[in-house]
Design a protein around this motif. Structure first.
Motif, PDB file in Angstrom:
ATOM      1  N   HIS A  72      -7.145  -5.693  44.773  1.00 55.01           N
ATOM      2  CA  HIS A  72      -7.430  -5.045  43.499  1.00 55.01           C
ATOM      3  C   HIS A  72      -6.107  -4.619  42.868  1.00 55.01           C
ATOM      4  O   HIS A  72      -5.413  -3.736  43.379  1.00 55.01           O
ATOM      5  CB  HIS A  72      -8.322  -3.824  43.759  1.00 55.01           C
ATOM      6  N   LEU A  73      -5.728  -5.259  41.750  1.00 50.14           N
ATOM      7  CA  LEU A  73      -4.483  -4.947  41.040  1.00 50.14           C
ATOM      8  C   LEU A  73      -4.797  -4.852  39.545  1.00 50.14           C
ATOM      9  O   LEU A  73      -4.633  -5.809  38.795  1.00 50.14           O
ATOM     10  CB  LEU A  73      -3.426  -6.035  41.280  1.00 50.14           C
ATOM     11  N   PRO A  74      -5.266  -3.685  39.090  1.00 47.44           N
ATOM     12  CA  PRO A  74      -5.732  -3.535  37.709  1.00 47.44           C
ATOM     13  C   PRO A  74      -4.602  -3.325  36.718  1.00 47.44           C
ATOM     14  O   PRO A  74      -4.522  -2.316  36.039  1.00 47.44           O
ATOM     15  CB  PRO A  74      -6.631  -2.300  37.794  1.00 47.44           C
ATOM     16  N   THR A  75      -3.707  -4.290  36.608  1.00 45.64           N
ATOM     17  CA  THR A  75      -2.591  -4.187  35.673  1.00 45.64           C
ATOM     18  C   THR A  75      -2.141  -5.573  35.250  1.00 45.64           C
ATOM     19  O   THR A  75      -2.337  -6.548  35.982  1.00 45.64           O
ATOM     20  CB  THR A  75      -1.410  -3.432  36.307  1.00 45.64           C
ATOM     21  N   ASP A  76      -1.571  -5.664  34.072  1.00 48.65           N
ATOM     22  CA  ASP A  76      -0.995  -6.923  33.602  1.00 48.65           C
ATOM     23  C   ASP A  76       0.528  -6.909  33.700  1.00 48.65           C
ATOM     24  O   ASP A  76       1.190  -7.871  33.304  1.00 48.65           O
ATOM     25  CB  ASP A  76      -1.382  -7.178  32.139  1.00 48.65           C
ATOM     26  N   ASP A  77       1.083  -5.822  34.220  1.00 52.61           N
ATOM     27  CA  ASP A  77       2.531  -5.676  34.337  1.00 52.61           C
ATOM     28  C   ASP A  77       3.032  -6.457  35.547  1.00 52.61           C
ATOM     29  O   ASP A  77       2.778  -6.074  36.693  1.00 52.61           O
ATOM     30  CB  ASP A  77       2.885  -4.197  34.471  1.00 52.61           C
ATOM     31  N   GLY A  78       3.734  -7.566  35.298  1.00 51.69           N
ATOM     32  CA  GLY A  78       4.184  -8.423  36.387  1.00 51.69           C
ATOM     33  C   GLY A  78       5.077  -7.713  37.377  1.00 51.69           C
ATOM     34  O   GLY A  78       4.982  -7.935  38.598  1.00 51.69           O
ATOM     35  N   ALA A  79       5.940  -6.820  36.892  1.00 51.70           N
ATOM     36  CA  ALA A  79       6.848  -6.093  37.784  1.00 51.70           C
ATOM     37  C   ALA A  79       6.066  -5.166  38.716  1.00 51.70           C
ATOM     38  O   ALA A  79       6.378  -5.051  39.907  1.00 51.70           O
ATOM     39  CB  ALA A  79       7.858  -5.294  36.965  1.00 51.70           C
ATOM     40  N   VAL A  80       5.038  -4.515  38.171  1.00 50.44           N
ATOM     41  CA  VAL A  80       4.210  -3.629  38.985  1.00 50.44           C
ATOM     42  C   VAL A  80       3.444  -4.423  40.026  1.00 50.44           C
ATOM     43  O   VAL A  80       3.345  -4.030  41.197  1.00 50.44           O
ATOM     44  CB  VAL A  80       3.235  -2.826  38.098  1.00 50.44           C
TER      45      VAL A  80
ATOM     46  N   ASP B  26       4.294  -7.321  41.338  1.00 42.85           N
ATOM     47  CA  ASP B  26       5.237  -7.762  42.365  1.00 42.85           C
ATOM     48  C   ASP B  26       5.541  -6.635  43.348  1.00 42.85           C
ATOM     49  O   ASP B  26       5.609  -6.852  44.561  1.00 42.85           O
ATOM     50  CB  ASP B  26       6.544  -8.247  41.722  1.00 42.85           C
ATOM     51  N   GLU B  27       5.722  -5.438  42.818  1.00 42.32           N
ATOM     52  CA  GLU B  27       6.042  -4.294  43.681  1.00 42.32           C
ATOM     53  C   GLU B  27       4.871  -3.966  44.600  1.00 42.32           C
ATOM     54  O   GLU B  27       5.056  -3.703  45.795  1.00 42.32           O
ATOM     55  CB  GLU B  27       6.378  -3.082  42.809  1.00 42.32           C
ATOM     56  N   GLN B  28       3.659  -3.997  44.056  1.00 44.80           N
ATOM     57  CA  GLN B  28       2.485  -3.682  44.866  1.00 44.80           C
ATOM     58  C   GLN B  28       2.226  -4.749  45.922  1.00 44.80           C
ATOM     59  O   GLN B  28       1.830  -4.435  47.048  1.00 44.80           O
ATOM     60  CB  GLN B  28       1.264  -3.505  43.959  1.00 44.80           C
ATOM     61  N   MET B  29       2.449  -6.012  45.579  1.00 43.21           N
ATOM     62  CA  MET B  29       2.252  -7.076  46.555  1.00 43.21           C
ATOM     63  C   MET B  29       3.331  -7.037  47.634  1.00 43.21           C
ATOM     64  O   MET B  29       3.066  -7.306  48.802  1.00 43.21           O
ATOM     65  CB  MET B  29       2.239  -8.440  45.866  1.00 43.21           C
ATOM     66  N   GLU B  30       4.556  -6.713  47.263  1.00 41.59           N
ATOM     67  CA  GLU B  30       5.627  -6.615  48.255  1.00 41.59           C
ATOM     68  C   GLU B  30       5.288  -5.547  49.293  1.00 41.59           C
ATOM     69  O   GLU B  30       5.554  -5.719  50.489  1.00 41.59           O
ATOM     70  CB  GLU B  30       6.946  -6.278  47.570  1.00 41.59           C
ATOM     71  N   ALA B  31       4.665  -4.460  48.855  1.00 40.76           N
ATOM     72  CA  ALA B  31       4.266  -3.395  49.768  1.00 40.76           C
ATOM     73  C   ALA B  31       3.198  -3.869  50.746  1.00 40.76           C
ATOM     74  O   ALA B  31       3.058  -3.319  51.847  1.00 40.76           O
ATOM     75  CB  ALA B  31       3.751  -2.194  48.980  1.00 40.76           C
ATOM     76  N   LYS B  32       2.448  -4.908  50.375  1.00 41.32           N
ATOM     77  CA  LYS B  32       1.410  -5.447  51.246  1.00 41.32           C
ATOM     78  C   LYS B  32       1.945  -6.545  52.177  1.00 41.32           C
ATOM     79  O   LYS B  32       1.183  -7.140  52.940  1.00 41.32           O
ATOM     80  CB  LYS B  32       0.242  -5.982  50.407  1.00 41.32           C
TER      81      LYS B  32
END
Length: 204
Positions: free
Chosen positions: A70-78, A80-86
């Motif tokens: 679940h990634l409710p944003t269109d901000d590519g940088a955000v 990328d950051e959230q996926m890197e944390a996973k």
């Protein structure tokens, strides 16, 4: 003689997880939808060590799941950051002609997951109220938000997304296989040239 259960024998019914199920991470407070499943861990040895897979109760010898979070944003940088944390373990390509496979799925062991029931935190599971509020305020008809969701799934009903034959075309390639990525797409500096793939992506 009738079959009898041996004294002291321990039985544990295996949970049934299927493609399209909405699941939650037991400790990291996020949800996602299952895209694919492996009978045992297929990630690289480097990722297994980094993720501490062998410290899990069943280690690497259990089912592992590719989960679109679940990634409710269109901000590519955000994103990328959230996926890197996973700590993504695989590139996902939607089909053999997918020009840009992405790090859009997490790789979870069955030990780490639970079946998510909309707006109903599970006993013993870290599912924060902030997450529940965010999901409840978005769209009860589709609890998972992700840019790839519509590329893979159809309607949501009772904890599960439907899907069609597009899901069969999805392939996964271990992140550690950087040589494969370089052969297919070159280095970071060449990304604006929109290279075309010559062959199908290798499966994970």
């Amino acid at each position: 003689e009738s079959a009898r259960r041996p004294r002291g024998a321990q039985y544990q019914r295996r949970r049934t997880y299927r493609i399209g199920d909405v699941v939650g991470h037991k400790t990291e407070n996020w949800i996602g939808v299952i895209v694919s499943m492996d009978e045992e861990c297929q990630a690289s040895d480097e990722w297994i060590m980094e993720a501490g897979v062998d410290r899990l109760p069943a280690g690497r010898n259990q089912r592992f799941f590719h989960v679109l979070p679940h990634l409710p944003t269109d901000d590519g940088a955000v994103i990328d950051e959230q996926m890197e944390a996973k700590s993504p373990a695989f590139f996902i390509a939607l089909h053999e002609h997918d020009d840009w496979p992405s790090l859009s799925t997490a790789y979870l062991a069955e030990d780490q997951m639970y079946h998510f029931r909309f707006n109903a935190p599970q006993p013993g599971v870290s599912c924060g109220q902030e997450l529940m509020n965010e999901i409840g305020e978005s769209d009860p008809a589709s609890p998972v938000k992700n840019a790839l969701l519509g590329e893979l799934f159809t309607v949501y009903s009772r904890g599960r997304y439907g899907y069609d034959n597009r899901i069969d075309d999805v392939t996964f390639t271990p992140v550690a296989n950087s040589l494969w990525y370089e052969q297919q797409f070159g280095d970071e500096s060449s990304r604006d040239e929109s290279p075309q793939r010559e062959g199908a992506a290798a499966s994970g």
